[in-house]
Design a protein around this motif. Sequence first.
Motif, PDB file in Angstrom:
ATOM      1  N   CYS A   1      70.240  34.077 -13.921  1.00 19.78           N
ATOM      2  CA  CYS A   1      68.846  33.681 -13.681  1.00 19.78           C
ATOM      3  C   CYS A   1      68.565  33.394 -12.212  1.00 19.78           C
ATOM      4  O   CYS A   1      67.414  33.243 -11.811  1.00 19.78           O
ATOM      5  CB  CYS A   1      68.479  32.457 -14.528  1.00 19.78           C
ATOM      6  N   ARG A   2      69.611  33.305 -11.402  1.00 18.98           N
ATOM      7  CA  ARG A   2      69.398  32.836 -10.028  1.00 18.98           C
ATOM      8  C   ARG A   2      68.544  33.760  -9.163  1.00 18.98           C
ATOM      9  O   ARG A   2      67.748  33.275  -8.362  1.00 18.98           O
ATOM     10  CB  ARG A   2      70.754  32.561  -9.357  1.00 18.98           C
ATOM     11  N   PRO A   3      68.674  35.095  -9.315  1.00 18.62           N
ATOM     12  CA  PRO A   3      67.767  35.934  -8.522  1.00 18.62           C
ATOM     13  C   PRO A   3      66.341  35.948  -9.093  1.00 18.62           C
ATOM     14  O   PRO A   3      65.441  36.503  -8.467  1.00 18.62           O
ATOM     15  CB  PRO A   3      68.382  37.336  -8.643  1.00 18.62           C
ATOM     16  N   LEU A   4      66.138  35.374 -10.260  1.00 17.55           N
ATOM     17  CA  LEU A   4      64.836  35.453 -10.942  1.00 17.55           C
ATOM     18  C   LEU A   4      64.034  34.167 -10.786  1.00 17.55           C
ATOM     19  O   LEU A   4      62.851  34.187 -10.456  1.00 17.55           O
ATOM     20  CB  LEU A   4      65.050  35.773 -12.425  1.00 17.55           C
ATOM     21  N   ILE A   5      64.669  33.030 -11.057  1.00 20.99           N
ATOM     22  CA  ILE A   5      63.974  31.749 -10.937  1.00 20.99           C
ATOM     23  C   ILE A   5      64.024  31.325  -9.466  1.00 20.99           C
ATOM     24  O   ILE A   5      65.030  30.816  -8.978  1.00 20.99           O
ATOM     25  CB  ILE A   5      64.581  30.687 -11.874  1.00 20.99           C
ATOM     26  N   ARG A   6      62.926  31.579  -8.771  1.00 22.49           N
ATOM     27  CA  ARG A   6      62.882  31.352  -7.322  1.00 22.49           C
ATOM     28  C   ARG A   6      62.459  29.918  -7.026  1.00 22.49           C
ATOM     29  O   ARG A   6      61.462  29.434  -7.571  1.00 22.49           O
ATOM     30  CB  ARG A   6      61.880  32.329  -6.705  1.00 22.49           C
ATOM     31  N   THR A   7      63.249  29.264  -6.182  1.00 24.39           N
ATOM     32  CA  THR A   7      62.887  27.903  -5.761  1.00 24.39           C
ATOM     33  C   THR A   7      62.832  27.839  -4.238  1.00 24.39           C
ATOM     34  O   THR A   7      63.265  28.773  -3.547  1.00 24.39           O
ATOM     35  CB  THR A   7      63.919  26.854  -6.227  1.00 24.39           C
ATOM     36  N   ASP A   8      62.345  26.724  -3.736  1.00 26.97           N
ATOM     37  CA  ASP A   8      62.430  26.476  -2.302  1.00 26.97           C
ATOM     38  C   ASP A   8      63.840  25.972  -1.986  1.00 26.97           C
ATOM     39  O   ASP A   8      64.739  26.070  -2.827  1.00 26.97           O
ATOM     40  CB  ASP A   8      61.336  25.485  -1.865  1.00 26.97           C
ATOM     41  N   HIS A   9      64.008  25.398  -0.804  1.00 23.32           N
ATOM     42  CA  HIS A   9      65.349  24.977  -0.390  1.00 23.32           C
ATOM     43  C   HIS A   9      65.594  23.491  -0.638  1.00 23.32           C
ATOM     44  O   HIS A   9      66.418  22.880   0.023  1.00 23.32           O
ATOM     45  CB  HIS A   9      65.571  25.296   1.089  1.00 23.32           C
ATOM     46  N   THR A  10      64.866  22.892  -1.583  1.00 23.52           N
ATOM     47  CA  THR A  10      65.133  21.492  -1.923  1.00 23.52           C
ATOM     48  C   THR A  10      66.378  21.464  -2.804  1.00 23.52           C
ATOM     49  O   THR A  10      66.302  21.631  -4.018  1.00 23.52           O
ATOM     50  CB  THR A  10      63.948  20.859  -2.676  1.00 23.52           C
ATOM     51  N   TRP A  11      67.523  21.281  -2.165  1.00 23.29           N
ATOM     52  CA  TRP A  11      68.789  21.292  -2.908  1.00 23.29           C
ATOM     53  C   TRP A  11      68.804  20.183  -3.947  1.00 23.29           C
ATOM     54  O   TRP A  11      68.262  19.118  -3.738  1.00 23.29           O
ATOM     55  CB  TRP A  11      69.977  21.135  -1.945  1.00 23.29           C
ATOM     56  N   ARG A  12      69.380  20.434  -5.056  1.00 21.35           N
ATOM     57  CA  ARG A  12      69.562  19.503  -6.187  1.00 21.35           C
ATOM     58  C   ARG A  12      68.267  19.154  -6.911  1.00 21.35           C
ATOM     59  O   ARG A  12      68.284  18.353  -7.848  1.00 21.35           O
ATOM     60  CB  ARG A  12      70.258  18.196  -5.736  1.00 21.35           C
ATOM     61  N   GLU A  13      67.139  19.714  -6.477  1.00 19.44           N
ATOM     62  CA  GLU A  13      65.865  19.400  -7.121  1.00 19.44           C
ATOM     63  C   GLU A  13      64.907  20.536  -6.770  1.00 19.44           C
ATOM     64  O   GLU A  13      63.757  20.305  -6.398  1.00 19.44           O
ATOM     65  CB  GLU A  13      65.362  18.050  -6.559  1.00 19.44           C
ATOM     66  N   GLY A  14      65.415  21.774  -6.849  1.00 20.81           N
ATOM     67  CA  GLY A  14      64.660  22.940  -6.391  1.00 20.81           C
ATOM     68  C   GLY A  14      63.248  22.981  -6.973  1.00 20.81           C
ATOM     69  O   GLY A  14      63.056  22.744  -8.156  1.00 20.81           O
ATOM     70  N   ARG A  15      62.270  23.261  -6.108  1.00 19.68           N
ATOM     71  CA  ARG A  15      60.894  23.359  -6.592  1.00 19.68           C
ATOM     72  C   ARG A  15      60.547  24.817  -6.841  1.00 19.68           C
ATOM     73  O   ARG A  15      60.768  25.672  -5.976  1.00 19.68           O
ATOM     74  CB  ARG A  15      59.937  22.748  -5.571  1.00 19.68           C
ATOM     75  N   VAL A  16      60.022  25.084  -8.005  1.00 25.72           N
ATOM     76  CA  VAL A  16      59.845  26.457  -8.460  1.00 25.72           C
ATOM     77  C   VAL A  16      58.665  27.137  -7.772  1.00 25.72           C
ATOM     78  O   VAL A  16      57.578  26.568  -7.673  1.00 25.72           O
ATOM     79  CB  VAL A  16      59.645  26.473  -9.996  1.00 25.72           C
TER      80      VAL A  16
END
Length: 427
Positions: free
Chosen positions: A145-160
């Motif tokens: 799922c990692r290439p699909l669910i895109r988040t910002d760079h907020t590590w440990r609490e990624g914002r979608v």
Amino acid sequence: MHASHQLRVYKFGGASVKDAAAIRNLAHIVHTHGGSGPLLIVVSAMGKTTNALEELFQLAHAGQDYTAPLDRLREFHLGVAQELGVADEAAATPTLTGLLEQLQDKLATLSPGEFDKQYDQVVSFGELLATLIVARALQARWLDCRPLIRTDHTWREGRVDWPTTERNLRAALPPQLPQGPVVTQGFLGGTSSGQTTTLGREGSDYTAAILAYCLGAESVTIWKDVAGLLNADPKIFADTVRYPEISYQETIEMAYYGASVIHPKTIKPLAVRGIPLLVKSFLDPTAEGTRIHDCRHGLLAPAFIRKTSQCLISFESKDLTFISEENLEVIFGALAQVRLKINLMQNSAISFSVCTDFSAYRLEKLLAALREQFTIHYNTGLELYTIKNYDAASIRRLTEGRELLLEQRTRQTFQFVCRGGENEFIK
Ligand code: ASP
Ligand code: MG
């Protein structure tokens, strides 16, 4: 659009995949309840693997010896795979041994800084390993799922990043999904530069909601070790009752007050697209469970929520002036700065009190920031109780024999703070 309405999302948490027997039970549920339409299965790390990975990471990051816990983690996953008869096939990618080697490499090449970023690169292996084993056991497709669910760079609490995620998912999983289930990871996402992020502890419920929202699923089912959504945690309270159905609104509020049933971010995406959330027991899959959806219901049985390790902090102005908006602005600003979340607050003429989760580190920073301006008192080791939809009997049940340090009631909610009762069980 219509065909995709057939898609269902199942989410299995750590307890439901904790060993080979649990994974066999999962397979049984998928075969007997999964239906014939497309099914997307979200899986968390096995049992307490995420905790184990956190410890491993801490040791490795601190430059200490981690060989024994790493060996345990490897043996455990390989052992379960063997017990299920799903050994590695040379042609398949990834392989279990390949993933375990990647994990070992990551641990061996950590750099001293960037704690949170490297945490995500390591702790994410729990879900990668678990999904590979479950996919093999089901003979299902394994989806990263990692290439699909895109988040910002907020590590440990990624914002979608919702638009990108929706586009990615719809391209990867078109409505004419091949027959048979697809298995993917809870809790994980990825940045635009391809680095792994995590969505916050216990975030797999949220993953299920993200997938359902983006793909227009017909429903999400969370399989748990309890009979559905209960009015209290049965480990803490006697005589719990199950809600057969409950609105999104009520569920969000319960999660907000600290009920640990469902990750608090899960409900909103489902409510926005009107997707029902079913909570069912993997120990008793034919039982009814709870349906969380857009519904009106009569008065619900009172819900009881206990939050432990609370801290009550009160601020008084030094010169006996009133607590003013200007003062409050300073206090709120400092609380936000040190990331102390307010669970309850109250003010009087010359003092203002807040109840927060206790953190020695954050409290120290708060005192340093405000000590000049205010006289500050605090108590730690407290508990915050919330009764939603209270009545006289439910208030009596919780408050009898306790000294309340602070209490507050609104039309639907009664809350109070008292001294910790050593995690007592409440009859
Ligand atoms: N495995 C992760 C955790 O334990 C995510 C989850 O279980 O939902 O926090
Ligand atoms: Mg977990």
